[in-house]
Design a protein around this motif. Sequence first.
Motif, PDB file in Angstrom:
ATOM      1  N   THR A  89       0.764  -1.254  -0.078  1.00 46.15           N
ATOM      2  CA  THR A  89       0.252   0.134   0.214  1.00 46.15           C
ATOM      3  C   THR A  89       1.121   0.691   0.117  1.00 46.15           C
ATOM      4  O   THR A  89       0.819   1.959  -1.005  1.00 46.15           O
ATOM      5  N   LEU A  90       1.881   1.352   1.038  1.00 44.00           N
ATOM      6  CA  LEU A  90       3.041   2.813   1.094  1.00 44.00           C
ATOM      7  C   LEU A  90       3.330   2.881  -0.649  1.00 44.00           C
ATOM      8  O   LEU A  90       3.831   3.834  -1.148  1.00 44.00           O
ATOM      9  N   ARG A  91       3.968   1.800  -1.285  1.00 41.84           N
ATOM     10  CA  ARG A  91       4.758   1.534  -2.493  1.00 41.84           C
ATOM     11  C   ARG A  91       3.914   2.254  -3.560  1.00 41.84           C
ATOM     12  O   ARG A  91       3.883   2.781  -4.099  1.00 41.84           O
ATOM     13  N   SER A  92       2.698   1.599  -3.073  1.00 43.13           N
ATOM     14  CA  SER A  92       1.390   1.942  -4.418  1.00 43.13           C
ATOM     15  C   SER A  92       0.701   3.625  -4.345  1.00 43.13           C
ATOM     16  O   SER A  92       1.313   4.974  -5.139  1.00 43.13           O
ATOM     17  N   VAL A  93       0.749   4.444  -3.110  1.00 44.84           N
ATOM     18  CA  VAL A  93       0.444   5.301  -2.365  1.00 44.84           C
ATOM     19  C   VAL A  93       1.944   6.085  -2.867  1.00 44.84           C
ATOM     20  O   VAL A  93       1.590   7.395  -3.034  1.00 44.84           O
ATOM     21  N   SER A  94       2.660   5.863  -2.027  1.00 48.00           N
ATOM     22  CA  SER A  94       4.158   6.915  -2.587  1.00 48.00           C
ATOM     23  C   SER A  94       4.017   7.307  -3.555  1.00 48.00           C
ATOM     24  O   SER A  94       4.769   8.112  -3.948  1.00 48.00           O
ATOM     25  N   VAL A  95       4.155   6.725  -5.264  1.00 49.68           N
ATOM     26  CA  VAL A  95       4.401   6.874  -6.083  1.00 49.68           C
ATOM     27  C   VAL A  95       3.765   7.799  -6.755  1.00 49.68           C
ATOM     28  O   VAL A  95       3.919   8.382  -7.729  1.00 49.68           O
TER      29      VAL A  95
END
Length: 189
Positions: free
Chosen positions: A107-113
């Motif tokens: 989720t962090l990977r998806s949101v951060s980008v």
Amino acid sequence: MKCPSDSLSILRCNQILDAAERLIESQGIVSFKFSQLAHEVGCSTGTLYKFFERKEDVLVCLFLRSATSNHLPIFIHKNPELTAQEKVLLPILFTFETIKRSSSFFTLRSVSVNTMVWKLASDEKVERFKKRINAFWGWFTDSLHLAVENGELVATPLQIKELVQGITFYLTGALTQFESQLIAPEFLS
């Protein structure tokens, strides 16, 4: 917002990030608030603002803390016999392992980008984020160039660039399918 450099500040920052990760896992990224985070950590919101200007800083820092590229140099140092081709595979394997071990990393990977998130983070966090993303791409590029130099791969510079793009874009799609459990179990081990 400068990232902490002394041990005590780094420890406190990691405690805050640990608490943020727990809140994200229990409530989701959108729902958690700075006041909840302060309560979870047992500090004032002023303490949070010493490390993070806003919620987006927390999200970017959580991603950076778990990023695959943190572990690659350590692994290479411990395994110097790896071929260049094997080094190309490491970020792929490490990324799947990170997602498997951390319920919030995907989720962090998806949101951060997402530009709507990282553009709201402080300038220092954005610069660190960009450097980390480009380091990930650089890892593939450098490993493939080394594979060509070592005679393990025959490719032109343009083919290497296209292969890096293909690997990275494939990895992004595969990770999304993996995390959302769309891939049938018989294709995974």
